[in-house]
Design a protein around this motif. Structure first.
Motif, PDB file in Angstrom:
ATOM      1  N   ALA A  72       0.832  -1.205   0.000  1.00 14.50           N
ATOM      2  CA  ALA A  72       0.000   0.000   0.000  1.00 14.50           C
ATOM      3  C   ALA A  72       0.865   1.253   0.000  1.00 14.50           C
ATOM      4  CB  ALA A  72      -0.945  -0.010   1.204  1.00 14.50           C
ATOM      5  N   ASN A  73       1.893   1.282   0.837  1.00 13.41           N
ATOM      6  CA  ASN A  73       2.787   2.443   0.891  1.00 13.41           C
ATOM      7  C   ASN A  73       3.569   2.604  -0.405  1.00 13.41           C
ATOM      8  OD1 ASN A  73       1.894   2.798   3.496  1.00 13.41           O
ATOM      9  ND2 ASN A  73       3.795   2.159   4.454  1.00 13.41           N
ATOM     10  N   LEU A  74       3.989   1.490  -0.979  1.00 14.49           N
ATOM     11  CA  LEU A  74       4.726   1.523  -2.247  1.00 14.49           C
ATOM     12  C   LEU A  74       3.863   2.118  -3.358  1.00 14.49           C
ATOM     13  CD1 LEU A  74       7.495   0.566  -3.371  1.00 14.49           C
ATOM     14  CD2 LEU A  74       6.337  -1.546  -4.021  1.00 14.49           C
ATOM     15  N   VAL A  75       2.615   1.698  -3.422  1.00 10.65           N
ATOM     16  CA  VAL A  75       1.701   2.208  -4.453  1.00 10.65           C
ATOM     17  C   VAL A  75       1.403   3.686  -4.213  1.00 10.65           C
ATOM     18  CG1 VAL A  75      -0.642   2.010  -5.383  1.00 10.65           C
ATOM     19  CG2 VAL A  75       0.711  -0.045  -4.963  1.00 10.65           C
ATOM     20  N   GLU A  76       1.149   4.065  -2.969  1.00  9.61           N
ATOM     21  CA  GLU A  76       0.892   5.476  -2.659  1.00  9.61           C
ATOM     22  C   GLU A  76       2.074   6.349  -3.074  1.00  9.61           C
ATOM     23  OE1 GLU A  76       0.035   5.586   1.518  1.00  9.61           O
ATOM     24  OE2 GLU A  76      -1.894   4.587   1.262  1.00  9.61           O
ATOM     25  N   ASP A  77       3.287   5.898  -2.771  1.00  8.80           N
ATOM     26  CA  ASP A  77       4.484   6.658  -3.144  1.00  8.80           C
ATOM     27  C   ASP A  77       4.620   6.764  -4.662  1.00  8.80           C
ATOM     28  OD1 ASP A  77       4.997   6.878  -0.445  1.00  8.80           O
ATOM     29  OD2 ASP A  77       6.664   5.440  -0.452  1.00  8.80           O
ATOM     30  N   ALA A  78       4.343   5.676  -5.364  1.00 12.42           N
ATOM     31  CA  ALA A  78       4.454   5.673  -6.823  1.00 12.42           C
ATOM     32  C   ALA A  78       3.445   6.626  -7.450  1.00 12.42           C
ATOM     33  CB  ALA A  78       4.266   4.261  -7.366  1.00 12.42           C
ATOM     34  N   ILE A  79       2.233   6.630  -6.938  1.00 12.55           N
ATOM     35  CA  ILE A  79       1.195   7.522  -7.472  1.00 12.55           C
ATOM     36  C   ILE A  79       1.550   8.982  -7.185  1.00 12.55           C
ATOM     37  CG2 ILE A  79      -1.216   8.243  -7.207  1.00 12.55           C
ATOM     38  CD1 ILE A  79      -1.890   5.242  -6.928  1.00 12.55           C
ATOM     39  N   ALA A  80       2.031   9.257  -5.987  1.00 16.45           N
ATOM     40  CA  ALA A  80       2.420  10.619  -5.637  1.00 16.45           C
ATOM     41  C   ALA A  80       3.555  11.107  -6.537  1.00 16.45           C
ATOM     42  CB  ALA A  80       2.829  10.690  -4.170  1.00 16.45           C
ATOM     43  N   ALA A  81       4.528  10.250  -6.790  1.00 14.01           N
ATOM     44  CA  ALA A  81       5.646  10.623  -7.665  1.00 14.01           C
ATOM     45  C   ALA A  81       5.161  10.867  -9.086  1.00 14.01           C
ATOM     46  CB  ALA A  81       6.713   9.529  -7.647  1.00 14.01           C
ATOM     47  N   ARG A  82       4.253  10.055  -9.539  1.00 20.40           N
ATOM     48  CA  ARG A  82       3.721  10.227 -10.902  1.00 20.40           C
ATOM     49  C   ARG A  82       2.948  11.535 -11.019  1.00 20.40           C
ATOM     50  NH1 ARG A  82       0.197   5.784 -14.262  1.00 20.40           N
ATOM     51  NH2 ARG A  82       0.215   6.934 -16.204  1.00 20.40           N
ATOM     52  N   GLN A  83       2.128  11.829 -10.009  1.00 21.91           N
ATOM     53  CA  GLN A  83       1.363  13.074 -10.030  1.00 21.91           C
ATOM     54  C   GLN A  83       2.285  14.279  -9.971  1.00 21.91           C
ATOM     55  OE1 GLN A  83      -1.310  12.372  -6.739  1.00 21.91           O
ATOM     56  NE2 GLN A  83      -2.879  11.483  -8.063  1.00 21.91           N
ATOM     57  N   ALA A  84       3.342  14.195  -9.177  1.00 21.59           N
ATOM     58  CA  ALA A  84       4.300  15.299  -9.095  1.00 21.59           C
ATOM     59  C   ALA A  84       4.983  15.506 -10.444  1.00 21.59           C
ATOM     60  CB  ALA A  84       5.334  15.030  -8.013  1.00 21.59           C
ATOM     61  N   GLY A  85       5.314  14.429 -11.123  1.00 27.72           N
ATOM     62  CA  GLY A  85       5.934  14.522 -12.439  1.00 27.72           C
ATOM     63  C   GLY A  85       5.001  15.129 -13.466  1.00 27.72           C
TER      64      GLY A  85
END
Length: 54
Positions: free
Chosen positions: A34-47
Motif C-alpha cells: 500500500a505504501n509503495l503504491v501510494e508513493d508511486a502515485i504521488a511521484a507520478r502526479q508530481a511529475g
C-alpha cells in the motif's frame, strides 16, 4: 466501512523481494505494498504537475 481490496499476482522473484522488504521494514506485506503504491502515485502526479508547469 470496509477497506477496498485490490489483488495482483506478482512474478515469484518479485513476491520474494516484496516479502523480504516488508519483513526488513517490520511491516505487513499489505501495508508495504500500500505504501509503495501510494508513493508511486504521488511521484507520478508530481511529475505530471512539473510537465504541465513547463
Amino acid at each position: 466501512m470496509s477497506k477496498p481490496h485490490i489483488s495482483f499476482r506478482p512474478k515469484p522473484e518479485l513476491e520474494q523481494a516484496i516479502r523480504a522488504a516488508a519483513s526488513a521494514d517490520r511491516r505487513t506485506v499489505s501495508q508495504f505494498v500500500a505504501n509503495l503504491v501510494e508513493d508511486a502515485i504521488a511521484a507520478r502526479q508530481a511529475g505530471q504537475q512539473r510537465s504541465e508547469a513547463a
